[in-house]
Design an enzyme around this catalytic site. Sequence first.
Site: not given
Length: 300
Positions: A67, A111, A134
């Site tokens: 990422k 994460q 997200d």
Amino acid sequence: MISTGTQLRADAGSTGRLVDGRRVARTVREEVAAGTARFHAETGRRPGLATVLIGDDPASEVYVRNKRKSCVAAGMLDLHRHLPAEATQAEAEALVDSLAADPAVDGILVQLPLPAHLDAGRLVARIPAEKDVDGLTTVNAGLLAQGRPGLRPCTPAGVIRLLDEYEVDLRGAEAVVVGRSDLVGRPMAQLLLGRDATVTIAHSRTADLAAVCRRADVLVVAAGVPGLVGADAIRPGATVIDVGIHRDGNGLRGDVDFDAAVGIAGLITPVPGGVGPMTIAMLLSNTLAAARGRAGRDVG
Ligand code: NAD
């Protein structure tokens, strides 16, 4: 053009066209890089993505590294933060709060999974909706459920982009989503509903999974069970999107038995090279959208 309903069934003769997720993801990245350059020219600053890694889970480290690399390649600022595995909930929350308050940070991505002693739900809840790249906060899930603009979870948003790229007509289509997780299944179903599909959600308690799946013109499988969906679950000519990723001795495979499905489906995603590459591409797209939203420019 892939059509739905009776026309799709009539078209069922041509099978097994493959979705090239790598190609579409590259297109999205190029669009985002161009949009990022424009944003920089207009505002004098670059969109900033703060990935948050807590602990040393090897798979999470790889995901976060990819990422960060993609974010830099798109011209964005990599504002990564790492906490040790023994970080307390209070320390993790203080970090998210500082990123929430930092004007250079447009996107915050925690994460998952977190070390077992930490409460992921409470941590994610501290991410401001406008920085929630997200799409996992309750506010963004609610906006999606109401069909209002907001940041969408990356993987299901990537699936929609793939379907659009291959001109799969969703309006009035029978869509079946296997899986109801907050990350994939539920938002996937909402996005398909938002595109006027007739949506069924199947899950681990569904009585006859194959029979439900066979209804689908568009079948999206996100169950986390290798090879769960086989030939008996696929309507001839259907579009089959496999979100699952599993590593076994022979490499990566999905939730769909690809070898059995490819001769029946009209259009199908391979694993790897289907949905997988789209997730990071859509994360970059969300980060740019978040930056534009925060700068008072149109999202998109
Ligand atoms: P999850 O475990 O949170 O959810 C799985 C869902 O599948 C649950 O809602 C469950 O009800 C349903 N399910 C489980 N067993 C089932 C069965 N036998 N029949 C029908 N439904 C069943 O998983 P998730 O986070 O939604 O991820 C699903 C899969 O997608 C995993 O393989 C994951 O690795 C993969 N994934 C891929 C990407 C990507 O970038 N391609 C991103 C996220 C997740």
